[in-house]
Scaffold this active site. Structure first.
Site, mmCIF file in Angstrom:
data_model
loop_
_atom_site.group_PDB
_atom_site.id
_atom_site.type_symbol
_atom_site.label_atom_id
_atom_site.label_comp_id
_atom_site.label_asym_id
_atom_site.label_seq_id
_atom_site.Cartn_x
_atom_site.Cartn_y
_atom_site.Cartn_z
ATOM 1 N N SER A 173 -7.428 1.060 5.936
ATOM 2 C CA SER A 173 -7.393 -0.183 6.716
ATOM 3 C C SER A 173 -7.822 0.134 8.140
ATOM 4 O O SER A 173 -7.600 1.253 8.629
ATOM 5 C CB SER A 173 -5.975 -0.750 6.756
ATOM 6 O OG SER A 173 -5.902 -1.818 7.698
ATOM 7 N N TYR A 220 3.329 0.099 7.627
ATOM 8 C CA TYR A 220 2.029 -0.107 6.959
ATOM 9 C C TYR A 220 0.919 0.594 7.742
ATOM 10 O O TYR A 220 0.086 1.293 7.156
ATOM 11 C CB TYR A 220 1.755 -1.614 6.856
ATOM 12 C CG TYR A 220 0.392 -1.966 6.292
ATOM 13 C CD1 TYR A 220 0.165 -1.944 4.912
ATOM 14 C CD2 TYR A 220 -0.667 -2.339 7.122
ATOM 15 C CE1 TYR A 220 -1.083 -2.274 4.391
ATOM 16 C CE2 TYR A 220 -1.905 -2.663 6.605
ATOM 17 C CZ TYR A 220 -2.115 -2.627 5.242
ATOM 18 O OH TYR A 220 -3.354 -2.959 4.729
HETATM 19 N N1 LIG Z 1 -6.380 -8.092 3.097
HETATM 20 C C1 LIG Z 1 -6.705 -7.417 4.177
HETATM 21 O O1 LIG Z 1 -7.050 -7.997 5.229
HETATM 22 C C2 LIG Z 1 -6.691 -5.904 4.155
HETATM 23 C C3 LIG Z 1 -7.077 -5.237 5.316
HETATM 24 C C4 LIG Z 1 -7.097 -3.853 5.324
HETATM 25 C C5 LIG Z 1 -6.754 -3.151 4.181
HETATM 26 N N2 LIG Z 1 -6.361 -3.810 3.052
HETATM 27 C C6 LIG Z 1 -6.012 -2.997 1.871
HETATM 28 O O2 LIG Z 1 -6.747 -3.434 0.737
HETATM 29 C C7 LIG Z 1 -6.025 -3.089 -0.447
HETATM 30 C C8 LIG Z 1 -5.937 -4.327 -1.335
HETATM 31 O O3 LIG Z 1 -5.111 -5.280 -0.669
HETATM 32 P P1 LIG Z 1 -5.296 -6.849 -0.823
HETATM 33 O O4 LIG Z 1 -5.369 -7.397 0.539
HETATM 34 O O5 LIG Z 1 -6.349 -7.134 -1.815
HETATM 35 O O6 LIG Z 1 -3.836 -7.218 -1.375
HETATM 36 P P2 LIG Z 1 -3.343 -7.990 -2.710
HETATM 37 O O7 LIG Z 1 -1.876 -8.072 -2.569
HETATM 38 O O8 LIG Z 1 -4.130 -9.213 -2.915
HETATM 39 O O9 LIG Z 1 -3.719 -6.973 -3.876
HETATM 40 C C9 LIG Z 1 -3.005 -5.771 -4.091
HETATM 41 C C10 LIG Z 1 -2.977 -5.486 -5.579
HETATM 42 O O10 LIG Z 1 -2.304 -4.231 -5.754
HETATM 43 C C11 LIG Z 1 -1.406 -4.361 -6.850
HETATM 44 N N3 LIG Z 1 -0.322 -3.392 -6.696
HETATM 45 C C12 LIG Z 1 0.729 -3.430 -5.827
HETATM 46 N N4 LIG Z 1 1.522 -2.365 -6.025
HETATM 47 C C13 LIG Z 1 0.956 -1.641 -7.023
HETATM 48 C C14 LIG Z 1 1.298 -0.433 -7.676
HETATM 49 N N5 LIG Z 1 2.427 0.242 -7.377
HETATM 50 N N6 LIG Z 1 0.472 0.047 -8.632
HETATM 51 C C15 LIG Z 1 -0.642 -0.627 -8.974
HETATM 52 N N7 LIG Z 1 -1.016 -1.800 -8.420
HETATM 53 C C16 LIG Z 1 -0.213 -2.289 -7.449
HETATM 54 C C17 LIG Z 1 -0.919 -5.799 -6.787
HETATM 55 O O11 LIG Z 1 -0.410 -6.228 -8.055
HETATM 56 C C18 LIG Z 1 -2.194 -6.537 -6.379
HETATM 57 O O12 LIG Z 1 -2.945 -6.950 -7.507
HETATM 58 C C19 LIG Z 1 -4.668 -2.565 0.014
HETATM 59 O O13 LIG Z 1 -4.669 -1.157 0.006
HETATM 60 C C20 LIG Z 1 -4.573 -3.108 1.439
HETATM 61 O O14 LIG Z 1 -3.707 -2.352 2.238
HETATM 62 C C21 LIG Z 1 -6.310 -5.167 3.024
#
Ligand SMILES: NC(=O)c1ccc[n+]([C@@H]2O[C@H](COP(=O)([O-])OP(=O)(O)OC[C@H]3O[C@@H](n4cnc5c(N)ncnc54)[C@H](O)[C@@H]3O)[C@@H](O)[C@H]2O)c1
Length: 280
Positions: free
Chosen positions: A152, A172
């Site tokens: 991130s 986080y």
């Molecule tokens: N959304 C943003 O703006 C953003 C920004 C920077 C980084 N990220 C990173 O992107 C990645 C995806 O996040 P997102 O925003 O799509 O969130 P999201 O919550 O939409 O998706 C996360 C997915 O991970 C799954 N998950 C959670 N715990 C788990 C586990 N123990 N084992 C397997 N699967 C698991 C959930 O069921 C979900 O489908 C994450 O690592 C997040 O930190 C997101």
């Protein structure tokens, strides 16, 4: 076939495993990898979510299977990786993407808890390590592999006073800094086996994680917005020089590049895909 068509199928014949692929950014990554020609194992802690995305890819003419994998559970990872190799014969690309923003009840707290440290460490840090450890024996044996971690922009240097995030998100942010450092050290460790390890640092993407962050800020700093979506839109407006929403697929395009042989000389890098909102 033109050069352009050729590039859009840059992952033809490759196979990929994506964790947390059933929603948000992970789902976007799965869609792009499949469009580029890869056979994709969509894994998620929720099999139902993974199945929905795998079915969508299959209906669009791609190749995908759904697998239940909890990245905090080494046995479930080992079983999932074996299943991918049984189905597809090999594993070329691994995208440890699963992540959580905190523990249960995160949105309604204005400070972090022990549970937030434990959850973010278990999924965002140890989850990446567990996933790599599960795929590396196979990749080392073949002398080939691409690992693209999802970190991130929050794992970069702390931002200035304009930042709209509160104290509760500190675990986080620390976990995401660890994800970047894990990428650096793993790349150094496995480079001799022709395995590339890089990471993407997404910015502000409207997913369940951002919805939780927005709900939290709306509750404790209502001047930022009356709803989670308003907080998100304000963040895009104030932080993104490009002034556009990012999509999960935007992250997927960068993953596809790192996963391709066109990037075979790139390893140990962290790339911001964040519409310019953090520049270091
Ligand atoms: N959304 C943003 O703006 C953003 C920004 C920077 C980084 N990220 C990173 O992107 C990645 C995806 O996040 P997102 O925003 O799509 O969130 P999201 O919550 O939409 O998706 C996360 C997915 O991970 C799954 N998950 C959670 N715990 C788990 C586990 N123990 N084992 C397997 N699967 C698991 C959930 O069921 C979900 O489908 C994450 O690592 C997040 O930190 C997101």
């Amino acid at each position: 076939m033109t050069q352009q068509q050729n590039e859009t199928r840059q992952l033809e014949g490759k196979t990929a495993l994506v964790t947390g692929g059933g929603n948000g950014i992970g789902a976007g990554i799965c869609r792009v990898l499949a469009e580029r020609g890869a056979s994709v194992a969509v894994s998620d802690i929720s099999l139902e979510r993974a199945q929905t995305i795998a079915d969508e890819i299959t209906s669009a003419g791609g190749t995908a299977i759904a697998i239940a994998i909890d990245v905090t559970d080494v046995a479930s990872l080992d079983a999932g990786v074996s299943r991918v190799i049984d189905e597809f014969g090999q594993l070329d690309i691994c995208v440890p993407n699963a992540g959580v923003v905190g523990s249960q009840g995160f949105s309604s707290r204005n400070d972090f808890t022990d549970g937030d440290w434990d959850a973010t460490n278990a999924v965002n840090v140890r989850g990446l390590v567990n996933t790599a450890e599960a795929v590396l024996p196979h990749m080392r044996e073949r002398g080939y592999g691409k690992i693209v971690n999802i970190a991130s922009q929050g794992g970069r240097a702390p931002r200035g006073p304009d930042v709209i995030l509160g104290r509760q998100i500190i675990p986080y942010l620390v976990s995401k800094a660890a994800a970047i450092q894990w990428t650096h050290v793993l790349a150094q460790d496995v480079g001799k086996h022709s395995i590339n390890v890089n990471c993407i640092c997404p910015g502000t993407v409207w997913t369940d994680i951002w919805e939780a962050v927005g709900e939290n800020r709306s509750m404790f700093e209502p001047e930022l917005g009356a709803t989670s979506r308003e907080v998100f839109d304000a963040a895009v407006e104030t932080r993104h020089p490009l002034k556009v929403d990012q999509t999960p697929e935007d992250i997927g395009y960068a993953v596809a590049y790192f996963a391709s042989d066109q990037a075979s000389e790139i390893t140990g890098q962290a790339l911001n895909v964040n519409a310019g909102s953090v520049l270091s």
